[in-house]
Each structure stands twice: as C-alpha cells, then as structure tokens.
Scaffold this motif. Sequence first.
Motif, short mmCIF file in Angstrom:
data_model
loop_
_atom_site.label_atom_id
_atom_site.label_comp_id
_atom_site.label_asym_id
_atom_site.label_seq_id
_atom_site.Cartn_x
_atom_site.Cartn_y
_atom_site.Cartn_z
N UNK A 110 -12.55 -8.02 25.52
CA UNK A 110 -12.24 -9.40 25.15
C UNK A 110 -11.89 -9.51 23.67
N UNK A 111 -12.71 -8.93 22.82
CA UNK A 111 -12.44 -8.98 21.40
C UNK A 111 -11.16 -8.21 21.06
N UNK A 112 -10.94 -7.08 21.73
CA UNK A 112 -9.73 -6.30 21.46
C UNK A 112 -8.48 -7.10 21.78
N UNK A 113 -8.49 -7.82 22.89
CA UNK A 113 -7.32 -8.61 23.27
C UNK A 113 -7.09 -9.76 22.27
N UNK A 114 -8.16 -10.33 21.75
CA UNK A 114 -8.02 -11.39 20.75
C UNK A 114 -7.45 -10.84 19.44
N UNK A 115 -7.88 -9.64 19.05
CA UNK A 115 -7.31 -9.00 17.85
C UNK A 115 -5.83 -8.75 18.07
N UNK A 116 -5.47 -8.23 19.24
CA UNK A 116 -4.06 -7.99 19.56
C UNK A 116 -3.27 -9.30 19.45
N UNK A 117 -3.80 -10.34 20.02
CA UNK A 117 -3.10 -11.63 20.03
C UNK A 117 -2.93 -12.18 18.61
N UNK A 118 -3.98 -12.13 17.81
CA UNK A 118 -3.91 -12.71 16.47
C UNK A 118 -2.94 -11.95 15.58
N UNK A 119 -2.89 -10.62 15.73
CA UNK A 119 -2.10 -9.81 14.80
C UNK A 119 -0.83 -9.22 15.42
N UNK A 120 -0.47 -9.70 16.61
CA UNK A 120 0.79 -9.28 17.21
C UNK A 120 0.82 -7.84 17.66
N UNK A 121 -0.33 -7.32 18.09
CA UNK A 121 -0.42 -5.94 18.53
C UNK A 121 -0.27 -5.85 20.05
N UNK A 122 -0.06 -4.64 20.54
CA UNK A 122 0.12 -4.40 21.97
C UNK A 122 -1.09 -3.67 22.53
N UNK A 123 -1.56 -4.12 23.69
CA UNK A 123 -2.70 -3.44 24.31
C UNK A 123 -2.20 -2.35 25.24
N UNK A 124 -2.70 -1.14 25.06
CA UNK A 124 -2.34 -0.01 25.91
C UNK A 124 -3.31 0.05 27.09
N UNK A 572 2.59 -12.96 16.31
CA UNK A 572 1.15 -13.09 16.13
C UNK A 572 0.71 -14.53 16.38
N UNK A 573 -0.59 -14.72 16.38
CA UNK A 573 -1.17 -16.05 16.63
C UNK A 573 -2.30 -16.28 15.61
N UNK A 574 -1.97 -16.80 14.44
CA UNK A 574 -2.97 -16.98 13.38
C UNK A 574 -4.07 -17.97 13.73
N UNK A 575 -3.92 -18.71 14.81
CA UNK A 575 -4.92 -19.73 15.14
C UNK A 575 -6.23 -19.13 15.66
N UNK A 576 -6.19 -17.85 16.06
CA UNK A 576 -7.40 -17.21 16.58
C UNK A 576 -8.43 -17.06 15.46
N UNK A 577 -9.66 -17.45 15.74
CA UNK A 577 -10.75 -17.35 14.78
C UNK A 577 -11.88 -16.53 15.41
N UNK A 578 -12.40 -15.58 14.66
CA UNK A 578 -13.54 -14.79 15.13
C UNK A 578 -14.81 -15.40 14.56
N UNK A 579 -15.39 -16.31 15.33
CA UNK A 579 -16.60 -17.01 14.90
C UNK A 579 -17.82 -16.50 15.64
N UNK A 580 -18.99 -16.94 15.17
CA UNK A 580 -20.22 -16.44 15.76
C UNK A 580 -20.38 -16.87 17.22
N UNK A 581 -19.67 -17.92 17.62
CA UNK A 581 -19.79 -18.42 19.00
C UNK A 581 -19.20 -17.45 20.04
N UNK A 582 -18.43 -16.46 19.58
CA UNK A 582 -17.87 -15.47 20.50
C UNK A 582 -18.85 -14.33 20.80
N UNK A 583 -19.98 -14.32 20.12
CA UNK A 583 -20.92 -13.20 20.21
C UNK A 583 -22.32 -13.72 20.52
N UNK A 584 -23.22 -12.81 20.86
CA UNK A 584 -24.59 -13.23 21.08
C UNK A 584 -25.21 -13.67 19.75
#
Length: 598
Positions: A110-124, A572-584
Amino acid sequence: MTILSEHEIDWLALEGCEIIGFKSGAVVPYDLAGYDRSTRIQVKPGTLPTKDSQEPHHKALPTQAEFLDTPYVVRLSGFRRERMFGPDEIGSDFKSRGIALTDGLGNGLYESLLIDRKYGLLHCLEAPTLGYRLPFLEEEWEPFKKIFQERVAFVKADLEDMEVVYRGGLADEGERFIILWCRQYPLALFVDACQRNPEGVKKALKSAIGREKPPIKPQTSVERLALVKFWNFLRKKQADVVAYQAKILREELGDGLNIIANPHELPRLDMPAQGKIYDYPAVAIRPLLLDDDLFLKHYIAHFSRLFYDLTEKAPMVSVRMNLSAATPRFVPTGRLIKAWYDQAVQFGASGFYFWTRDYPTADTPDCYDGPIPGNTDPVALAKDRWESSLDVLGTLATHQRFIPPDPEVAIFVPETSALMYRPEWRQIYAAFSACCEAGLYVRFISDEQIEENGIPENIKLIFAPVIEFVSAKLRDGFDTYINQGGFLYASDSQLFNSEGHPDDPISGKRLVDPGLFSFFPVGEPTKIEEMNKAAKTVQGIVDQIGIKPFSWVFDITCQNLPSSTKNMLRNDDPSVVFGQWLYEHGSDWITPFLQYGE
C-alpha cells in the motif's frame, strides 16, 4: 525406489554447474559462479577484504558509436525502506534520478503504491510462482495448468482493486512490467520428479535419450552424447513450464505487458527459449563469489554478451554487488562497480536491475541481513555500494542505449555438439577473455544458430575451443562458411557424428593448440603466462587475417553515453500525504519522518 543416488545427483550438479535445494530468501550451502561451485564460508563482520578498479571511468566518446534514443530500463528489486528513509525521502530521490521502475520502495504494498503515485514511479509486478508443484511428466500438467490459471486470475482481481490507490493501470492496461522467475532450475525439477514418480521419469528418459538413467560418468562418446541429450531434455522441460506461465500471463493481463526473466548466470538454461519467452531475458551476475582477479576481469562482459547472442535479445543485467547468500569473497568499491556496469553496456545490456539485499556472511546473530544501506559493518562499504549503484543506474535511466556493432570474430558455443561441463565452459570463457585481452571485440554463436541460419557474412573468424559431435547440418554450415573464405580455428581432437560414432575432421579448418584456452583450470588459479600467450596468439591470427577489432567499444562507459530525450516516469501526484493516520498508532515507520509538528 530412486533413479539416482544422492552422490550421483551431487556429481551431476557439480559438473553441470547446477544447484539443488535452493531456498528463496535464505542463505545457501553453496552457489554457482565462475563455472564452478562456490561453497559458503564463514566470514565475521569487519573481516571482508576490499577490491578496487584502476580502470579509468571517464573516457572520450568514440566517434564510431551509435545509439538508440531510448533510455535503459532500470529497476530496483528486493528493497524496503524500513526506518532508513522516510517515504518522501526515498520517493523524491528515485524521481530525481529518473529511476522509475521498482517492486516496492515502501514498507508494504500500500505504501509503495502511494510512493509510486506521488512521485510518478512505476510499480513492477511479480508473477505468482510459489505454493504449487511444477510439472515434469505429462500427467502432471493438467493440475498445474488449473492452479496457475486460478492464481493469475486472483492476482488480476487483486491488481484491479489496487489501481484506485496507484492511479494507473496494473491489471490489464498500459505498459507494465512483470517478473517471471522459475523457482526450480532444470536439475532440481528433474530430481523432484524422480522422488514423486521414478518409473514415470524412467519412461520419459527412455523416450528422450534412449536409456532409463543418464550415464553419470560417461566412458564412451555414445555415453557422452546421451548425457548431452539428458541435459537438453531437462532444460527444455523447465523452459516449457515458464513458456506456459508467460502465455497465461499475456492472455490474462493483456497488451502492454513486458515479461522480465530473473535467473542467475548459472545454471545453464535453454537460451533460445529464454529469448522467445521473455521480452527481457535477464541475467544476475555474481562477481563477489570469485576470488581470482584474472578470472574476474571480463566476467560481467562475458555473461552479458553470452545472453545477448544466444537469446538473440538484449538482456536485462543485474550486476550483483550485494553480499551474497553463499558468502562474498570481497567487497567492491564504487569505482569497481561502475567498471562492471561499463562492461555490461559495452556487451549488449538493454536494462539493469539492482538487487538490494545484503545476506549474512556468517551464521551468527551479529551478521547483518537486510537492505544494503542499513549495513553498519564499516568494511562492507554500504554507503559507497548503494550510492555508486544508484548514481550509475540514474545515468542509465536517463541516457541513450549503446547499439553494439557486429563483431567479425565469434566464439563457438555448443548446445548439442559437446558435453559442456566445468572444464569445457572454462575454455569458452578463456577464449572470450583472450580476445578481450587482445583488444578484440567478440561475440558468440551456437551450433543451433548455425544449423538454422548459417553463419553471418560479417563473421570472418570463429574460434571453436570445444566441439565434439557434428551433425550433418552443422558440418554443412561450417563447410559453406570455410568455402566462402571464413576461418575456423579448432583443435585436431576426434569428432563424432550425431550418433556418437567417429567422424571425419571438418575440411579446411585451421588448427590451434588444444591447450591454448586452458588457462582457467578447475580448482586452480589462472595461469597468467598462458593467458598472455593465448592473447598474443589471438592477436597474431587477427592481424594475419585482417580482422577489424572494434577495440573502440572498450572506451564506451556509462559516463559518456548521450542524454536521452525520453524517460519512464509517469505523471506525479503531489497531493498524496504520508501522515500518521496511514500507520498504526505511534509507528516508527512514519513518526520520525513527519513534516509537521505534533
């Protein structure tokens, strides 16, 4: 009841450069490198020696060089950021370098896909290859087909659910990349089948090689030929499995799917099949398992070109500079790593993948096991290996692909025309090394390629260090080549026909000393005087014939490639935010990396 004893199986594995009992993600008792077995040793932290390169990395770009304005495909594999990097830190780093393709930068998908989305990367993607039995006998195919089709359907449905997070095609749209690897090499596939159904395997062998058991230590040419057929039978069986898997993946995941292979340089595979099955045949080359500097010198170049020529496609190369599962013999500096990448570029690579895991060098709790940048052992040079690799990969991901010229000299590689064990393969590599030492750019050509298509007109000289069995088609190919002015250099050893019976020499061939390419003996250090002698002999033959050496290719480096106008990054998608609500709650995966106050 078994067909072969453990001792006989081990002997086949040793001489055939095969491995039995490989376990993904675990250390191994031995691995394969340098056409031999590399046994695991125990190396305490802080005791590994360092190896450097004196090869200049910055050279003038040769004017003869041609390029394709398409960057090299570069991917990261086996990585997780853990607590070494924050999600934004690792994502922005890869975007800035232009390295778009990864199987995951984050902690979990999940986090990997969000990083890909935010920074315009491709998931292998990775094909489902675990958790089911691979077929060997005909009656095992239907259960295998059923379960594999079910697994692919499940993966496709899963990918469809993930697309809303990724904001891009994963399941069946657009250009995508998927890794398809076979967890069993040919001999292991055979051994498993023997344990399940020895009588069925005997019948299959009888049909394929004319006997129920391979002649373990052949004494006659007929027995050696039976063993040649045995190995090719096993390799085809494994290739059939992967071919079916690739077929189903293409049918289910649709157009735009690029299938990437993932084998090591050894064991030997069905090379023509690798080229037909995969969009990107691949080879992971492990130089850290070698402790002979002269043997190491052209190792990356050798396997890059071998896969390039015998699969007939430009391969994706993994220059393995991680601490390997069978224990490395040294740690490379960043300068040596870059020199290895130069070799791969010179000899035909079209892409690269970076395997990022250091395995423990000893069976003790204090030995590190994890992503390279987390290794704190000072002699492991973790920062240097990590940064140097990313620097050169970033260059490759943003620069044009070198188009290798067609060499005028080829080295003959037997697929069916010789029993290829450790000494024979080392002669092939010695011939390649002698050519490189002589400043001669060289390629490979196989017996099957000659039988099917003849010898290309531009090849003026062929060295055949090993040849034993000569089919009628192969003899015709050599006769035509020699009659048209080509030069074939081989020893005067006895030849045999396709039934293993004595046959006449090849008319018009030139003789070379049978020991000319024997300076890489099994279990002994390189004989430097004989290596120099072989290079001098090669140089003399080349000068006499008037061969164009293409020595300028050795001046191609990653640093002098022209920039490409293209890249693999997506929007890319700069709107993605990695906040504490995504984690335990209180997770140290994110708390130290938050960009705002509490």
